[in-house]
Design a protein around this motif. Structure first.
Motif, short mmCIF file in Angstrom:
data_model
loop_
_atom_site.label_atom_id
_atom_site.label_comp_id
_atom_site.label_asym_id
_atom_site.label_seq_id
_atom_site.Cartn_x
_atom_site.Cartn_y
_atom_site.Cartn_z
N ILE A 1 0.83 -1.21 0.00
CA ILE A 1 0.00 0.00 0.00
C ILE A 1 0.86 1.25 0.00
CG2 ILE A 1 -1.56 1.36 1.45
CD1 ILE A 1 -2.89 -1.31 2.23
N ARG A 2 1.92 1.26 0.79
CA ARG A 2 2.79 2.44 0.83
C ARG A 2 3.42 2.68 -0.54
NH1 ARG A 2 8.71 3.03 3.51
NH2 ARG A 2 9.13 5.06 2.59
N ARG A 3 3.91 1.62 -1.17
CA ARG A 3 4.55 1.77 -2.48
C ARG A 3 3.56 2.27 -3.53
NH1 ARG A 3 6.35 -3.02 -2.77
NH2 ARG A 3 4.86 -3.91 -4.23
N LYS A 4 2.38 1.68 -3.55
CA LYS A 4 1.37 2.08 -4.53
C LYS A 4 0.87 3.50 -4.27
CE LYS A 4 1.31 -2.01 -6.51
NZ LYS A 4 1.86 -2.20 -7.88
N THR A 5 0.74 3.86 -3.01
CA THR A 5 0.27 5.21 -2.68
C THR A 5 1.28 6.26 -3.12
OG1 THR A 5 -0.96 4.37 -0.76
CG2 THR A 5 -0.47 6.73 -0.81
N LYS A 6 2.56 5.97 -2.96
CA LYS A 6 3.59 6.93 -3.38
C LYS A 6 3.47 7.22 -4.87
CE LYS A 6 8.56 7.81 -3.37
NZ LYS A 6 9.90 7.28 -3.03
N ARG A 7 3.24 6.17 -5.65
CA ARG A 7 3.12 6.38 -7.10
C ARG A 7 1.81 7.10 -7.43
NH1 ARG A 7 6.56 4.44 -10.28
NH2 ARG A 7 5.14 4.18 -12.03
N ARG A 8 0.77 6.83 -6.68
CA ARG A 8 -0.49 7.55 -6.90
C ARG A 8 -0.32 9.03 -6.63
NH1 ARG A 8 -5.08 6.75 -2.57
NH2 ARG A 8 -3.69 8.25 -1.55
N GLN A 9 0.39 9.37 -5.56
CA GLN A 9 0.59 10.78 -5.21
C GLN A 9 1.46 11.50 -6.23
OE1 GLN A 9 -2.08 10.59 -3.09
NE2 GLN A 9 -1.05 12.44 -2.33
N GLU A 10 2.38 10.77 -6.86
CA GLU A 10 3.17 11.38 -7.94
C GLU A 10 2.26 11.76 -9.10
OE1 GLU A 10 6.01 8.34 -8.73
OE2 GLU A 10 7.31 8.86 -7.03
N THR A 11 1.26 10.90 -9.37
CA THR A 11 0.30 11.22 -10.42
C THR A 11 -0.56 12.40 -10.02
OG1 THR A 11 0.22 8.84 -10.90
CG2 THR A 11 -1.45 10.21 -11.94
N GLN A 12 -0.88 12.52 -8.73
CA GLN A 12 -1.61 13.68 -8.24
C GLN A 12 -0.84 14.97 -8.50
OE1 GLN A 12 -4.80 13.93 -6.37
NE2 GLN A 12 -4.34 15.99 -7.11
N SER A 13 0.47 14.91 -8.36
CA SER A 13 1.30 16.09 -8.66
C SER A 13 1.20 16.45 -10.14
CB SER A 13 2.76 15.80 -8.29
OG SER A 13 2.89 15.56 -6.91
N ASP A 14 1.19 15.43 -11.00
CA ASP A 14 1.06 15.70 -12.44
C ASP A 14 -0.28 16.38 -12.75
OD1 ASP A 14 3.52 14.51 -12.79
OD2 ASP A 14 2.68 12.55 -13.33
N LEU A 15 -1.34 15.92 -12.06
CA LEU A 15 -2.65 16.53 -12.27
C LEU A 15 -2.64 18.00 -11.84
CD1 LEU A 15 -5.07 13.71 -11.03
CD2 LEU A 15 -4.84 14.56 -13.37
N SER A 16 -2.03 18.28 -10.70
CA SER A 16 -1.95 19.66 -10.21
C SER A 16 -1.19 20.54 -11.20
CB SER A 16 -1.28 19.70 -8.84
OG SER A 16 -2.01 18.96 -7.89
N GLN A 17 -0.08 20.01 -11.70
CA GLN A 17 0.73 20.78 -12.65
C GLN A 17 -0.04 21.05 -13.94
OE1 GLN A 17 3.75 22.19 -12.09
NE2 GLN A 17 3.42 23.18 -14.06
N ARG A 18 -0.80 20.06 -14.39
CA ARG A 18 -1.59 20.23 -15.61
C ARG A 18 -2.65 21.31 -15.41
NH1 ARG A 18 -1.23 19.11 -20.95
NH2 ARG A 18 -0.22 17.16 -20.39
N LEU A 19 -3.31 21.30 -14.27
CA LEU A 19 -4.33 22.32 -14.00
C LEU A 19 -3.71 23.71 -13.92
CD1 LEU A 19 -6.77 20.71 -11.40
CD2 LEU A 19 -7.31 21.50 -13.71
N LEU A 20 -2.55 23.82 -13.27
CA LEU A 20 -1.87 25.11 -13.21
C LEU A 20 -1.50 25.60 -14.60
CD1 LEU A 20 0.50 24.67 -10.12
CD2 LEU A 20 -1.46 26.21 -10.31
N SER A 21 -1.06 24.69 -15.45
CA SER A 21 -0.70 25.06 -16.82
C SER A 21 -1.94 25.56 -17.58
CB SER A 21 -0.10 23.86 -17.55
OG SER A 21 1.09 23.44 -16.92
#
Length: 615
Positions: free
Chosen positions: A221-241
Motif C-alpha cells: 500500500i505504501r509503495r502504490k500510494t507513493k506512485r499515486r501521489q506522484e500522479t496527483q502532482s502531475d494533475l496539479s501541474q496540468r491544472l496550473l498550466s
C-alpha cells in the motif's frame, strides 16, 4: 517503461516496482522512521495526548466491566435460581444492586469520555495541520531560488496540500481510533486471560499470521500510494498550466487537446488509486476471515470445556462477550494499519518539502550594511546552474549613483549577474563586494534593506494599489506612498480610477494594464529608498508611450540611487552612464553609447540588429 494495463484483480504492472524492488526490512525501517517523525509532530501537545489516553482508558474499562458483570449474573444469580419455584427477592435484590450500580456508573461516565476524547483528538490533528501549513510556507519562502527553479509548481502544490492532508490523516487515525482501540485490545487480552487462560491462549494463535499479513499489505500500500501521489502532482501541474496559459489555449483552440491530456492523466490516477484500494480491501477481507474463523473455533472449544466442567457456562458467555468486544478493535486496527501505511507514503513526500534546502545562513561575523559609499565591485565572478558555466570571470567596478546598462545576446548571463548582485545566489568562485566587503560577509536582511528590483513580469498582490506600493516599506505613510507613485509616473492613471489608491488590482494585478502594473512595481521599489536599484528587462514588454513614462521615472532617480538596467532597447540604455556588454561569460565591452557605437564590436552589432525597434 510503465504500462497502464490492469493485470490480476485491478493491479497495474509497474516497471519501477519490478526493476528496483526494495528489501522488505528496509521498507519496514523506512515506514517506522516516517511514522515516528509524523507522530513526533504532535508530541508538543502531550498534555492533551495524556487526556486522550486517560479518557480512552475509561471507555475501554467500561466496556470490559460490562462483560465481567455477566459471569456473576449467570453463575451466582440466574443459573442457581432457574429451577427454584419461589425466588428469594430480598437475596436477589442484595446481589443485583451492586451489579446494577456498577452498570449504571459505566453508562454515566462513558458518553462524556467519548465526547471529550473525540474533541481533543480532532483538536490535536487540527493544530498539527496548522503547524505543518506554516512550516511549508516557511520552507517555500526561505528556500533558495535554485530550489524553486528546479521544481515544478504543481509538484510543490500537491505536496503542500494533498500529501500534507494524507500525512495528517494518520494522526487523525492514531488519536481517534488507534489509541482507543489499542487500549481496548490490551484490556481485552487481560480480561480474556482472567476469564479463561485456555481460550485466551487459543485466541493468541491468530496474532502472528495477522501481523505478517498486515505487514505484507502495508508495504504494498505504501509503495502504490507513493506512485499515486506522484500522479496527483502531475494533475496539479496540468491544472496550473491550463489556468496560467488559458489565453494561449483559447487562441489556438487547444481546449480539446488539453481536456484529452487531462483525462488521460485522471485515468492514470484512477488506476493507481484502485491499486491502493485493492490492497486495502484484501487486507481487510483476510482480517475478517481470520476473525470469523477464530470465533467459530472458540465457540466449539468453549462448549467442549463446559461439558468437561473445565469452565462454567457463565465464563463461556463472558469470554464470548469479551471476544465480541475485542473483535471490533482488531478489525479497526487492521483497517487503521492500511490507512496509516497509505498516509506514510504521503508523509514521505511531505517531509521532502520540510527538508528542502534553505538559504545559506549569515556567516558568524556578518556585519550590517550602512549604505553604499565607495563602490560595488564584481571580482572574478564565476557562476553556473550545474549545466555549464554561465559567468566565467566577470570583473567590474561601479561607483555610487552611476546608471549602468547591462546588455548582451540572449543567454549571456545578464539576469544571472543581477541575481548574484541581489544575492539570490552566491558566486561559485570570486566575489561581489560592497565598499570592499564581500556580500557573503554582510547580514542578508540588512543588505536586502538597501536593494530593490523591478522585473520584466510585474507581480502584484490581490490587494489595493496603496497596499501593493506600501509592500516596499510597510511602515510608510499614505503621503510617502503617493510621493513614490508620483516619482514613478503612476499617479496619473491612479488618480483617474474611481477608487484611486484604494482600487483592488485583482489576482496578479490583472485588472490593470501591463504598463500600469509596471509603474506600480517601480513605485514600490522607489518607496523602499534603496541604495541599489535593479531594472531587469523592466521595459521590454511595454508599448512606446508607456516605456517613455517608465524611462521618465527611471531618469528621475538618477544620482539618488545606483541603478542597473538590463535591457535590449536602445531607448532604455542609451542614456546610461556606462554600458556593460557581456559575452561568453565575461565583460566584452564597457563604455557609454557614443564610445561603443564609434568602434566595431558586439554592442554596435546588437544596436544594428535592433535598429528598426529603436528608431
Amino acid at each position: 517503461m510503465e504500462s497502464d494495463q490492469p493485470t490480476h484483480a485491478g493491479e497495474e504492472t509497474d516497471a519501477a516496482d519490478i526493476a528496483t524492488p526494495t528489501p522488505a526490512h528496509r521498507q519496514s525501517a523506512e515506514s517506522w522512521a516516517l511514522f515516528k517523525r509524523t507522530l513526533g509532530m504532535s508530541l508538543r501537545y502531550w498534555p492533551h495526548i495524556l487526556l486522550i489516553v486517560g479518557l480512552g482508558s475509561i471507555f475501554s474499562a467500561s466496556r470490559y466491566i460490562r462483560a465481567w458483570l455477566v459471569r456473576p449474573l449467570m453463575d451466582d444469580i440466574m443459573i442457581p435460581h432457574m429451577t427454584a419455584e419461589d425466588l428469594p427477592l430480598d437475596l436477589l435484590s442484595d446481589q443485583l444492586f451492586p451489579l446494577a450500580s456498577v452498570l449504571v456508573l459505566t453508562l454515566v461516565v462513558t458518553p462524556p469520555a467519548i465526547v471529550f476524547r473525540m474533541y481533543l483528538s480532532h483538536g490535536i490533528v487540527a493544530r498539527v495541520r496548522q503547524d505543518v501549513d506554516q512550516a511549508i510556507a516557511a520552507r517555500f519562502l526561505n528556500a533558495p531560488l535554485s530550489s524553486h527553479r528546479s521544481g515544478s509548481s504543481g509538484e510543490l502544490l500537491s505536496r503542500a496540500l494533498s500529501d500534507a492532508q494524507l500525512a495528517i490523516r494518520s494522526l487523525n487515525v492514531i488519536y481517534k481510533d488507534i489509541a482507543t482501540n489499542s487500549l481496548l485490545l490490551i484490556g481485552g487480552a487481560i480480561a480474556m486471560v482472567e476469564a479463561s487462560w485456555q481460550l485466551a491462549l487459543i485466541s493468541m494463535t491468530t496474532v502472528p499470521p495477522l501481523v505478517l499479513m498486515l505487514n505484507h499489505f502495508g508495504r504494498r500500500i505504501r509503495r502504490k500510494t507513493k506512485r499515486r501521489q506522484e500522479t496527483q502532482s502531475d494533475l496539479s501541474q496540468r491544472l496550473l498550466s491550463i489556468l496560467s496559459g488559458i489565453k494561449v489555449i483559447k487562441a489556438f483552440r487547444g481546449q480539446e487537446v488539453e481536456h484529452l491530456a487531462f483525462a488521460n492523466q485522471t485515468e492514470r490516477y484512477f488506476k493507481r488509486h484502485m491499486q491502493v484500494v485493492w490492497n486495502r480491501v484484501l487486507a481487510r477481507g483476510l482480517t475478517e476471515a481470520m476473525n470469523q474463523t477464530l470465533g467459530a473455533v472458540i465457540l466449539c472449544v468453549g462448549l467442549f470445556f463446559v461439558f468437561n466442567k473445565t469452565i462454567t457456562m457463565g465464563t463461556l458467555i463472558q469470554f464470548a462477550l469479551i471476544l465480541f468486544t475485542v473483535y471490533k478493535p482488531v478489525k479497526s486496527l487492521a483497517s487503521n494499519y492500511t490507512v496509516t501505511m497509505e498516509s506514510i507514503a504521503g508523509a514521505g513526500r511531505l517531509f521532502e518539502v520540510l527538508d528542502m534546502e534553505q538559504e545559506t545562513p549569515d556567516r558568524p561575523n556578518a556585519q550590517p550594511m550602512h549604505g553604499l559609499s565607495h563602490s560595488i565591485r564584481f571580482r572574478d565572478v564565476h557562476f553556473d546552474y550545474g549545466e555549464g558555466e554561465i559567468l566565467s570571470g566577470v570583473d567590474l567596478e561601479v561607483a555610487p549613483g552611476e546608471v549602468i546598462a547591462v546588455v548582451g545576446r540572449t543567454g549571456t548571463g545578464k539576469s544571472t549577474l543581477m541575481d548574484l548582485l541581489l544575492r539570490f545566489h552566491d558566486p561559485k568562485r570570486g566575489a561581489i563586494e560592497i565598499d570592499g566587503v564581500d556580500l557573503r560577509d554582510l547580514q542578508r536582511n540588512s543588505f536586502l534593506d538597501h536593494v530593490a528590483v523591478v522585473t520584466q513580469e510585474p507581480f502584484l498582490f490581490d490587494e489595493t494599489i496603496l497596499e501593493n506600493i506600501r509592500y516596499g516599506r510597510p511602515d510608510a505613510t499614505d503621503d510617502e506612498v503617493r510621493a513614490a507613485a508620483s516619482a514613478a509616473s503612476a499617479d496619473e492613471f491612479i488618480d483617474q480610477l474611481p477608487a484611486g489608491y484604494d482600487t483592488s488590482v485583482g489576482e496578479f494585478g490583472l485588472r490593470l494594464s501591463g504598463g500600469q502594473r509596471q509603474r506600480i512595481t517601480i513605485a514600490r521599489a522607489i518607496l523602499s529608498n534603496p541604495a541599489i536599484l535593479v531594472f531587469d528587462e523592466a521595459t521590454s514588454a511595454l508599448d512606446a508611450k508607456t516605456e517613455r513614462a517608465v524611462q521618465v521615472a527611471i531618469e528621475s532617480l538618477r544620482g539618488q540611487h545606483t541603478i542597473f538596467l538590463v535591457a535590449h532597447r536602445l531607448s532604455t540604455i542609451r542614456h546610461a552612464d556606462r554600458i556593460v556588454v557581456l559575452d561568453q561569460g565575461g565583460v566584452a565591452e564597457v563604455g557609454d553609447h557614443e564610445t561603443l557605437m564609434n568602434r566595431p564590436g558586439i554592442y554596435r552589432e546588437l544596436i544594428g540588429m535592433n535598429a528598426p525597434e529603436s528608431q
